[in-house]
Design a protein around this motif. Sequence first.
Motif, PDB file in Angstrom:
ATOM      1  N   ASP A   1      17.163   5.262   9.113  1.00 37.06           N
ATOM      2  CA  ASP A   1      16.068   4.809   9.988  1.00 37.06           C
ATOM      3  C   ASP A   1      15.623   5.928  10.928  1.00 37.06           C
ATOM      4  OD1 ASP A   1      16.056   2.270   8.845  1.00 37.06           O
ATOM      5  OD2 ASP A   1      17.253   1.352  10.456  1.00 37.06           O
ATOM      6  N   TYR A   2      16.579   6.655  11.493  1.00 27.88           N
ATOM      7  CA  TYR A   2      16.246   7.777  12.377  1.00 27.88           C
ATOM      8  C   TYR A   2      15.522   8.888  11.603  1.00 27.88           C
ATOM      9  CZ  TYR A   2      19.313   5.696  15.913  1.00 27.88           C
ATOM     10  OH  TYR A   2      19.895   4.856  16.828  1.00 27.88           O
ATOM     11  N   VAL A   3      15.941   9.112  10.367  1.00 29.26           N
ATOM     12  CA  VAL A   3      15.306  10.135   9.525  1.00 29.26           C
ATOM     13  C   VAL A   3      13.838   9.771   9.278  1.00 29.26           C
ATOM     14  CG1 VAL A   3      15.262  11.096   7.179  1.00 29.26           C
ATOM     15  CG2 VAL A   3      17.420  10.948   8.434  1.00 29.26           C
ATOM     16  N   ILE A   4      13.569   8.512   8.977  1.00 25.76           N
ATOM     17  CA  ILE A   4      12.188   8.061   8.747  1.00 25.76           C
ATOM     18  C   ILE A   4      11.341   8.268  10.002  1.00 25.76           C
ATOM     19  CG2 ILE A   4      10.747   6.013   8.354  1.00 25.76           C
ATOM     20  CD1 ILE A   4      13.054   5.026   6.469  1.00 25.76           C
ATOM     21  N   LYS A   5      11.890   7.939  11.161  1.00 29.06           N
ATOM     22  CA  LYS A   5      11.159   8.144  12.420  1.00 29.06           C
ATOM     23  C   LYS A   5      10.867   9.623  12.644  1.00 29.06           C
ATOM     24  CE  LYS A   5      12.954   4.090  14.824  1.00 29.06           C
ATOM     25  NZ  LYS A   5      13.840   3.610  15.893  1.00 29.06           N
ATOM     26  N   ALA A   6      11.851  10.469  12.352  1.00 32.64           N
ATOM     27  CA  ALA A   6      11.658  11.914  12.536  1.00 32.64           C
ATOM     28  C   ALA A   6      10.566  12.431  11.604  1.00 32.64           C
ATOM     29  CB  ALA A   6      12.963  12.664  12.305  1.00 32.64           C
ATOM     30  N   LYS A   7      10.551  11.959  10.373  1.00 33.50           N
ATOM     31  CA  LYS A   7       9.499  12.358   9.421  1.00 33.50           C
ATOM     32  C   LYS A   7       8.132  11.970   9.966  1.00 33.50           C
ATOM     33  CE  LYS A   7       7.718  11.308   4.835  1.00 33.50           C
ATOM     34  NZ  LYS A   7       7.840  10.465   3.647  1.00 33.50           N
TER      35      LYS A   7
ATOM     36  N   THR B   1      12.409  23.330  10.926  1.00 37.35           N
ATOM     37  CA  THR B   1      12.891  23.395  12.309  1.00 37.35           C
ATOM     38  C   THR B   1      12.283  22.279  13.155  1.00 37.35           C
ATOM     39  OG1 THR B   1      11.221  25.060  12.887  1.00 37.35           O
ATOM     40  CG2 THR B   1      13.396  25.871  12.260  1.00 37.35           C
ATOM     41  N   CYS B   2      11.025  21.984  12.937  1.00 31.19           N
ATOM     42  CA  CYS B   2      10.384  20.885  13.666  1.00 31.19           C
ATOM     43  C   CYS B   2      11.062  19.558  13.331  1.00 31.19           C
ATOM     44  CB  CYS B   2       8.901  20.831  13.327  1.00 31.19           C
ATOM     45  SG  CYS B   2       8.005  19.519  14.181  1.00 31.19           S
ATOM     46  N   PHE B   3      11.331  19.341  12.053  1.00 34.52           N
ATOM     47  CA  PHE B   3      11.997  18.111  11.631  1.00 34.52           C
ATOM     48  C   PHE B   3      13.378  17.990  12.277  1.00 34.52           C
ATOM     49  CE2 PHE B   3      14.899  15.894   8.757  1.00 34.52           C
ATOM     50  CZ  PHE B   3      14.292  14.653   8.700  1.00 34.52           C
ATOM     51  N   ASN B   4      14.169  19.068  12.239  1.00 32.95           N
ATOM     52  CA  ASN B   4      15.508  19.046  12.848  1.00 32.95           C
ATOM     53  C   ASN B   4      15.439  18.752  14.346  1.00 32.95           C
ATOM     54  OD1 ASN B   4      16.883  19.560  10.490  1.00 32.95           O
ATOM     55  ND2 ASN B   4      17.385  21.672  10.987  1.00 32.95           N
ATOM     56  N   MET B   5      14.522  19.408  15.029  1.00 31.13           N
ATOM     57  CA  MET B   5      14.400  19.203  16.473  1.00 31.13           C
ATOM     58  C   MET B   5      13.923  17.787  16.783  1.00 31.13           C
ATOM     59  SD  MET B   5      12.978  22.936  17.592  1.00 31.13           S
ATOM     60  CE  MET B   5      12.838  22.536  19.317  1.00 31.13           C
ATOM     61  N   THR B   6      13.015  17.265  15.981  1.00 31.79           N
ATOM     62  CA  THR B   6      12.521  15.897  16.183  1.00 31.79           C
ATOM     63  C   THR B   6      13.642  14.894  15.959  1.00 31.79           C
ATOM     64  OG1 THR B   6      10.302  16.565  15.480  1.00 31.79           O
ATOM     65  CG2 THR B   6      10.785  14.208  15.463  1.00 31.79           C
ATOM     66  N   LEU B   7      14.409  15.081  14.892  1.00 35.33           N
ATOM     67  CA  LEU B   7      15.529  14.186  14.624  1.00 35.33           C
ATOM     68  C   LEU B   7      16.569  14.280  15.746  1.00 35.33           C
ATOM     69  CD1 LEU B   7      16.996  12.140  12.887  1.00 35.33           C
ATOM     70  CD2 LEU B   7      17.835  14.027  11.460  1.00 35.33           C
ATOM     71  N   SER B   8      16.852  15.469  16.212  1.00 34.93           N
ATOM     72  CA  SER B   8      17.796  15.651  17.311  1.00 34.93           C
ATOM     73  C   SER B   8      17.313  14.921  18.565  1.00 34.93           C
ATOM     74  CB  SER B   8      17.987  17.139  17.602  1.00 34.93           C
ATOM     75  OG  SER B   8      18.867  17.317  18.681  1.00 34.93           O
ATOM     76  N   TYR B   9      16.020  14.996  18.830  1.00 35.86           N
ATOM     77  CA  TYR B   9      15.429  14.300  19.978  1.00 35.86           C
ATOM     78  C   TYR B   9      15.613  12.791  19.843  1.00 35.86           C
ATOM     79  CZ  TYR B   9      11.848  12.181  22.915  1.00 35.86           C
ATOM     80  OH  TYR B   9      11.192  11.385  23.820  1.00 35.86           O
ATOM     81  N   ILE B  10      15.302  12.255  18.668  1.00 26.41           N
ATOM     82  CA  ILE B  10      15.423  10.811  18.423  1.00 26.41           C
ATOM     83  C   ILE B  10      16.878  10.370  18.566  1.00 26.41           C
ATOM     84  CG2 ILE B  10      15.225   9.031  16.632  1.00 26.41           C
ATOM     85  CD1 ILE B  10      12.733  10.623  15.640  1.00 26.41           C
TER      86      ILE B  10
END
Length: 137
Positions: free
Chosen positions: A111-117, A57-66
């Motif tokens: 690229d967005y996925v890497i930033k979210a990770k 859930t944290c990963f999904n929310m972080t990616l959504s934010y980015i």
Amino acid sequence: MKSTVTAIWQGNFKEGNGFLKGENSTLEGVEYKPVFAKASGQPITNPEELLGSAHATCFNMTLSYILSQAGISAESLQTEVVIGINNNVILSSTLNLVAKIPGIADNEFQDYVIKAKQMCAVGNALKVEIEVNAQLL
């Protein structure tokens, strides 16, 4: 920011049970048991599932934010998490993401996925090997 969850345990390890109370959530009354326990008729979970769900859930929310910061809105982000455990030690967390995001190129998405990770607070707290497999539909 702080988030408070209270875990209550009653009884012995094999036959006891626990309940969660979340300050800012609907965790009230969610039961937790050891991994091998059978469901008792009400929703149950275990610490490993809770850790995995927190990471996903944290990963999904972080990616959504980015994505939002870039003016992009995801139709859906579905992340499955696999927590790797050996001899009572959590060794890894693997996130398998399937995303529906209209109008985005795969290389931009990756690229967005890497930033979210890198930004995910739960992933950063784990201090374990983290792998992300991301598929754009």
